[in-house]
Design an enzyme around this catalytic site. Structure first.
Site, PDB file in Angstrom:
ATOM      1  N   ASP A  29       0.759  -1.089   0.070  1.00 44.93           N
ATOM      2  CA  ASP A  29      -0.039   0.168  -0.101  1.00 44.93           C
ATOM      3  C   ASP A  29       0.946   1.455  -0.050  1.00 44.93           C
ATOM      4  OD1 ASP A  29      -2.328   1.489  -0.042  1.00 44.93           O
ATOM      5  OD2 ASP A  29      -3.102   0.937   2.068  1.00 44.93           O
ATOM      6  N   ARG A  42       0.153   9.110 -10.134  1.00 41.29           N
ATOM      7  CA  ARG A  42       0.067   8.007  -9.291  1.00 41.29           C
ATOM      8  C   ARG A  42       0.753   6.823  -9.911  1.00 41.29           C
ATOM      9  NH1 ARG A  42      -3.407   7.241  -5.481  1.00 41.29           N
ATOM     10  NH2 ARG A  42      -3.908   5.211  -6.113  1.00 41.29           N
ATOM     11  N   ASN A  77     -10.507  -3.154  -6.485  1.00 39.71           N
ATOM     12  CA  ASN A  77      -9.561  -1.956  -7.153  1.00 39.71           C
ATOM     13  C   ASN A  77     -10.265  -1.712  -8.776  1.00 39.71           C
ATOM     14  OD1 ASN A  77      -6.574  -3.407  -6.078  1.00 39.71           O
ATOM     15  ND2 ASN A  77      -7.541  -1.635  -5.236  1.00 39.71           N
ATOM     16  N   TRP A  78     -11.178  -2.515  -9.260  1.00 33.50           N
ATOM     17  CA  TRP A  78     -11.918  -2.073 -10.484  1.00 33.50           C
ATOM     18  C   TRP A  78     -12.573  -0.762 -10.568  1.00 33.50           C
ATOM     19  CZ3 TRP A  78     -10.294  -4.681 -14.253  1.00 33.50           C
ATOM     20  CH2 TRP A  78     -10.069  -6.382 -14.108  1.00 33.50           C
TER      21      TRP A  78
HETATM   22  C1  FPP Z   1      -1.521  -0.077  -3.474  1.00 36.88           C
HETATM   23  O1  FPP Z   1      -1.237   1.488  -3.600  1.00 36.88           O
HETATM   24  C2  FPP Z   1      -1.033  -0.558  -4.808  1.00 36.88           C
HETATM   25  C3  FPP Z   1      -1.809  -1.079  -5.694  1.00 36.88           C
HETATM   26  C4  FPP Z   1      -3.114  -1.235  -5.973  1.00 36.88           C
HETATM   27  C5  FPP Z   1      -1.026  -1.997  -6.975  1.00 36.88           C
HETATM   28  C6  FPP Z   1       0.123  -2.812  -6.373  1.00 36.88           C
HETATM   29  C7  FPP Z   1       0.881  -3.184  -7.653  1.00 36.88           C
HETATM   30  C8  FPP Z   1       2.123  -3.445  -7.962  1.00 36.88           C
HETATM   31  C9  FPP Z   1       2.920  -2.796  -6.695  1.00 36.88           C
HETATM   32  C10 FPP Z   1       2.721  -3.952  -9.353  1.00 36.88           C
HETATM   33  C11 FPP Z   1       2.806  -5.441  -8.722  1.00 36.88           C
HETATM   34  C12 FPP Z   1       3.054  -5.968 -10.024  1.00 36.88           C
HETATM   35  C13 FPP Z   1       3.269  -7.272 -10.573  1.00 36.88           C
HETATM   36  C14 FPP Z   1       3.633  -7.540 -11.801  1.00 36.88           C
HETATM   37  C15 FPP Z   1       2.895  -8.391  -9.595  1.00 36.88           C
HETATM   38  P1  FPP Z   1      -2.429   2.654  -3.601  1.00 36.88           P
HETATM   39  O2  FPP Z   1      -2.361   2.812  -5.190  1.00 36.88           O
HETATM   40  O3  FPP Z   1      -3.779   2.023  -2.956  1.00 36.88           O
HETATM   41  O4  FPP Z   1      -1.641   3.854  -3.012  1.00 36.88           O
HETATM   42  P2  FPP Z   1      -2.440   4.816  -2.075  1.00 36.88           P
HETATM   43  O5  FPP Z   1      -2.905   4.309  -0.960  1.00 36.88           O
HETATM   44  O6  FPP Z   1      -1.221   5.643  -1.589  1.00 36.88           O
HETATM   45  O7  FPP Z   1      -3.413   5.458  -2.859  1.00 36.88           O
END
Ligand code: FPP
EC number: 2.5.1.-
Length: 249
Positions: A29, A42, A77-78
């Site tokens: 996260d 982002r 997440n969608w």
């Molecule tokens: C959460 O941070 C992160 C995600 C929803 C995506 C995580 C995916 C990756 C790191 C890529 C992984 C790649 C592979 C190939 C497995 P957030 O966007 O919710 O951050 P925020 O809470 O600060 O908004």
């Protein structure tokens, strides 16, 4: 030019090799917040998040952790803006294509868990290829939860078991934990010993609800792209100070 040495290449001396978690799970996260703090869009946070994940996978292998499970995309997440979802799907596909050879070289077995049928066809093809090619690798087992939801996983296991009962293949009294586990997406993956969540949120967010019944939880304020070997070292130190009782005295 000499390559930059990786800090903490070997297991730090203050960690007991015999008491390492066998299986670590991560909720990655804080990518968006990391990007915002740098004045970047982002998606740059997700890009850097991939680098952090790749290094954690290598670190687990270097230090002797046998399995790593990462929450890459939840069923919730969608609900993010289309551009971000689209970027993530393309990123997963590209990373898989680029990293397959390296995973083979490093003997990594990769498995995806979640409702994979709902993912774009081109990503599914990469997922199937990477799972098939790495199936017999005997090194670290890397599981990626994609379009994953813990409640949905439990429901689909219930449906599958109910169908077996309806068809007369299974008696209700024969449904035990082992039978149930075999119907989860994670059949054969095993339960995490340690869950690490970055960016300070104290939630499970629908991740591995059945499997984490006895996992130790470690939450750090560090944002995922900044989660490095030194941070992982701290998480493992905290884990080794815990006394796991599994409900016993
Ligand atoms: C959460 O941070 C992160 C995600 C929803 C995506 C995580 C995916 C990756 C790191 C890529 C992984 C790649 C592979 C190939 C497995 P957030 O966007 O919710 O951050 P925020 O809470 O600060 O908004």
């Amino acid at each position: 030019m000499t390559a930059k040495p990786t800090i903490l290449q070997d297991l730090p001396a203050d960690l007991d090799r015999e008491r390492l978690p066998k299986h670590v799970a991560v909720i990655m996260d804080g990518n968006g917040r990391w990007a915002k703090r740098q004045g970047l869009p982002r998606i740059m946070g997700h890009r850097r998040g991939v680098d952090a994940l790749k290094d954690l996978l290598r670190c687990c292998r270097d230090w002797g952790v046998q399995a790593l499970t990462a929450y890459a995309f939840s069923t919730e997440n969608w609900g993010r803006p289309f551009e971000e979802v689209d970027f993530l799907m393309t990123l997963f596909e590209r990373v898989l294509r680029q990293e397959l050879r390296e995973m083979m070289r490093e003997n990594v077995r990769i498995t995806f868990v979640g409702n994979l049928d709902a993912l774009p066809q081109s990503l599914r093809a990469e997922i199937e290829r990477s799972m098939a090619e790495t199936r017999n690798n005997s090194g670290i087992h890397f599981t990626v939860a994609t379009n994953y939801g813990g409640r949905q996983e439990i429901l689909q296991a219930c449906r599958a078991i109910a169908t077996q009962v309806q068809q007369g293949h299974l008696q209700p009294e024969d449904i035990d934990e082992a039978v149930f586990e075999r119907h989860l997406y994670t059949a054969g993956v095993g339960d995490p010993d340690l869950l690490i969540r970055t960016s300070g949120e104290m939630r499970l967010s629908n991740f591995l609800l059945w499997q984490m019944a006895y996992s130790e939880l470690y939450v750090t304020d560090t944002l995922w792209p900044d989660f490095d070997r030194a941070e992982f070292h701290q998480a493992l130190c905290a884990y080794q100070q815990r006394h796991r009782r599994f409900g016993k005295l």
